[in-house]
Scaffold this active site. Structure first.
Site, PDB file in Angstrom:
ATOM      1  N   HIS A 262      43.542  49.320  30.523  1.00 51.47           N
ATOM      2  CA  HIS A 262      43.551  50.552  31.326  1.00 51.47           C
ATOM      3  C   HIS A 262      45.008  51.009  31.477  1.00 51.47           C
ATOM      4  CE1 HIS A 262      43.162  53.277  34.710  1.00 51.47           C
ATOM      5  NE2 HIS A 262      41.880  53.355  34.409  1.00 51.47           N
TER       6      HIS A 262
ATOM      7  N   GLY B 111      42.697  60.466  37.535  1.00 51.23           N
ATOM      8  CA  GLY B 111      42.961  60.555  38.971  1.00 51.23           C
ATOM      9  C   GLY B 111      43.711  61.815  39.367  1.00 51.23           C
TER      10      GLY B 111
ATOM     11  N   GLU C 153      41.078  57.727  27.351  1.00 47.95           N
ATOM     12  CA  GLU C 153      41.450  58.245  28.669  1.00 47.95           C
ATOM     13  C   GLU C 153      42.840  58.870  28.608  1.00 47.95           C
ATOM     14  OE1 GLU C 153      39.148  56.073  31.959  1.00 47.95           O
ATOM     15  OE2 GLU C 153      40.939  54.912  31.546  1.00 47.95           O
TER      16      GLU C 153
ATOM     17  N   GLU D 169      46.632  51.998  33.867  1.00 49.47           N
ATOM     18  CA  GLU D 169      47.331  51.453  35.049  1.00 49.47           C
ATOM     19  C   GLU D 169      47.829  50.036  34.753  1.00 49.47           C
ATOM     20  OE1 GLU D 169      44.140  52.236  37.784  1.00 49.47           O
ATOM     21  OE2 GLU D 169      44.474  54.381  37.519  1.00 49.47           O
TER      22      GLU D 169
ATOM     23  N   SER E  87      38.961  62.052  35.351  1.00 53.99           N
ATOM     24  CA  SER E  87      38.392  63.015  36.294  1.00 53.99           C
ATOM     25  C   SER E  87      36.980  63.478  35.916  1.00 53.99           C
ATOM     26  CB  SER E  87      39.341  64.209  36.481  1.00 53.99           C
ATOM     27  OG  SER E  87      40.595  63.749  36.966  1.00 53.99           O
TER      28      SER E  87
ATOM     29  N   GLY F 221      37.573  57.693  40.385  1.00 55.81           N
ATOM     30  CA  GLY F 221      37.317  58.275  41.712  1.00 55.81           C
ATOM     31  C   GLY F 221      35.856  58.581  42.003  1.00 55.81           C
TER      32      GLY F 221
ATOM     33  N   ASN G  79      34.671  52.458  37.377  1.00 59.99           N
ATOM     34  CA  ASN G  79      35.860  51.624  37.565  1.00 59.99           C
ATOM     35  C   ASN G  79      36.293  51.755  39.021  1.00 59.99           C
ATOM     36  OD1 ASN G  79      38.261  50.257  37.444  1.00 59.99           O
ATOM     37  ND2 ASN G  79      39.343  51.811  36.244  1.00 59.99           N
ATOM     38  N   TRP G  80      35.944  50.743  39.808  1.00 59.06           N
ATOM     39  CA  TRP G  80      36.263  50.810  41.249  1.00 59.06           C
ATOM     40  C   TRP G  80      37.751  50.588  41.516  1.00 59.06           C
ATOM     41  CZ3 TRP G  80      31.888  47.632  44.169  1.00 59.06           C
ATOM     42  CH2 TRP G  80      30.661  48.287  44.007  1.00 59.06           C
ATOM     43  N   LYS G  81      38.466  50.076  40.537  1.00 60.43           N
ATOM     44  CA  LYS G  81      39.890  49.725  40.708  1.00 60.43           C
ATOM     45  C   LYS G  81      40.047  48.830  41.945  1.00 60.43           C
ATOM     46  CE  LYS G  81      41.010  54.152  38.660  1.00 60.43           C
ATOM     47  NZ  LYS G  81      42.018  55.149  38.372  1.00 60.43           N
TER      48      LYS G  81
HETATM   49  C1  PEP Z   1      39.848  55.630  35.374  1.00 65.29           C
HETATM   50  O1  PEP Z   1      40.276  54.977  36.296  1.00 65.29           O
HETATM   51  O2  PEP Z   1      39.607  55.061  34.313  1.00 65.29           O
HETATM   52  C2  PEP Z   1      39.637  57.059  35.570  1.00 65.29           C
HETATM   53  C3  PEP Z   1      39.269  57.780  34.532  1.00 65.29           C
HETATM   54  O3  PEP Z   1      39.854  57.551  36.827  1.00 65.29           O
HETATM   55  P1  PEP Z   1      39.372  59.002  37.354  1.00 65.29           P
HETATM   56  O4  PEP Z   1      37.943  59.166  36.990  1.00 65.29           O
HETATM   57  O5  PEP Z   1      39.584  58.926  38.852  1.00 65.29           O
HETATM   58  O6  PEP Z   1      40.241  60.010  36.702  1.00 65.29           O
END
Ligand code: PEP
Length: 253
Positions: free
Chosen positions: A97, A175, A169, A99, A215, A237, A9-11
């Site tokens: 997601h 993050g 998640e 976010e 993470s 990330g 997931n590049w966001k």
């Molecule tokens: C995500 O954006 O779905 C995510 C799990 O981010 P990260 O791996 O940075 O925690």
């Protein structure tokens, strides 16, 4: 064997050129995926066609959108419809997601609409669920996630739910560098599968991939993906670094 998926997931990160370069470097690793394995790249909308062209013909590699509209089409400036994604052959779309839920007010019922529109357009939703920290601290995570699944997915018929990928998640792990332990991930994934089993039966529940997100990195992917109900990861990330994401793909069962 159930599908095992490493989803990036590049966001809202990377320029177009940086995105191209990341895919070029990653593809140079020439990781051969087995029949049941997938590497999926959820890239920003303007990069979808570029990423599709780069991954064309690479077995098991695919592109995903990061969101779509809950409306079919029309006067919704700035929105992107599932039908538009279908028209450029995008096979996956991340939905719900945390976010999107937190910053854009997406709720379970809006997400149910998005899920339907994706399925109508033959797009596999990667449906995100997961609890915030205060819910985990109150030990109410199972009920919280069950409500998310029930309100967004459980209106689906058996043949439709089989087309869904779920990503668990925990928000406190996204993050933050704070990963759920393999035991915590397995416990929630098992609970999600039991919840699916209660509604749809074991054979359907056993087909649905449940990814862990929060993470994930090269260093912890094998342990997490080694859990029996963890079918890969949704990675933020660490997916912005080609060699790190390559190790995550290699950690798939
Ligand atoms: C995500 O954006 O779905 C995510 C799990 O981010 P990260 O791996 O940075 O925690």
């Amino acid at each position: 064997m159930r599908q095992q998926i490493a989803a990036a997931n590049w966001k809202m990160n990377l320029t177009y050129q940086q995105g191209e370069q990341l895919l070029d470097v990653l593809l140079k690793e020439a990781i051969a995926l087995k029949d049941h394995q997938r590497a999926v790249f959820a890239v920003p909308f303007p990069y979808l066609i570029m990423a599709t062209q780069k991954l064309d013909g690479k077995k098991g590699y695919a592109v995903s959108a990061q969101n779509c509209s809950d409306k079919k089409s029309g006067a919704y400036t700035g929105e992107v419809a599932a039908e538009m994604l279908k028209s450029i052959n995008i096979p996956y779309c991340v939905l719900g997601h945390s976010e999107r839920r937190e910053y854009f007010g997406e709720d379970n019922l809006t997400l149910a609409q998005k899920v339907l529109l994706c399925l109508e357009n033959n797009i596999t939703p990667i449906f995100c669920c997961g609890e915030p920290l205060h819910i985990r601290e109150a030990n109410a995570q199972q009920e919280f996630v069950a409500t998310q699944l029930k309100e967004s997915l459980f209106g689906l018929a058996d043949d439709a739910i089989r087309k869904i990928v779920i990503a668990y998640e925990p928000i406190w792990a996204i993050g933050t560098g704070r990963t759920a332990s393999a035991a915590q991930a397995q416990e929630m994934h098992k609970h999600i599968r039991e919840f699916l089993t209660a509604k749809y039966g074991a054979s359907t529940a056993n087909e649905i991939p449940i990814l862990y997100g929060g993470s994930v990195k090269g260093a912890n992917a094998s342990e997490l993906f080694g859990c029996s109900d963890v079918d890969g990861g949704l990675v933020g990330g660490a997916s912005l670094n080609a060699s790190e994401f390559a190790s995550i793909i290699r950690a798939l069962k």
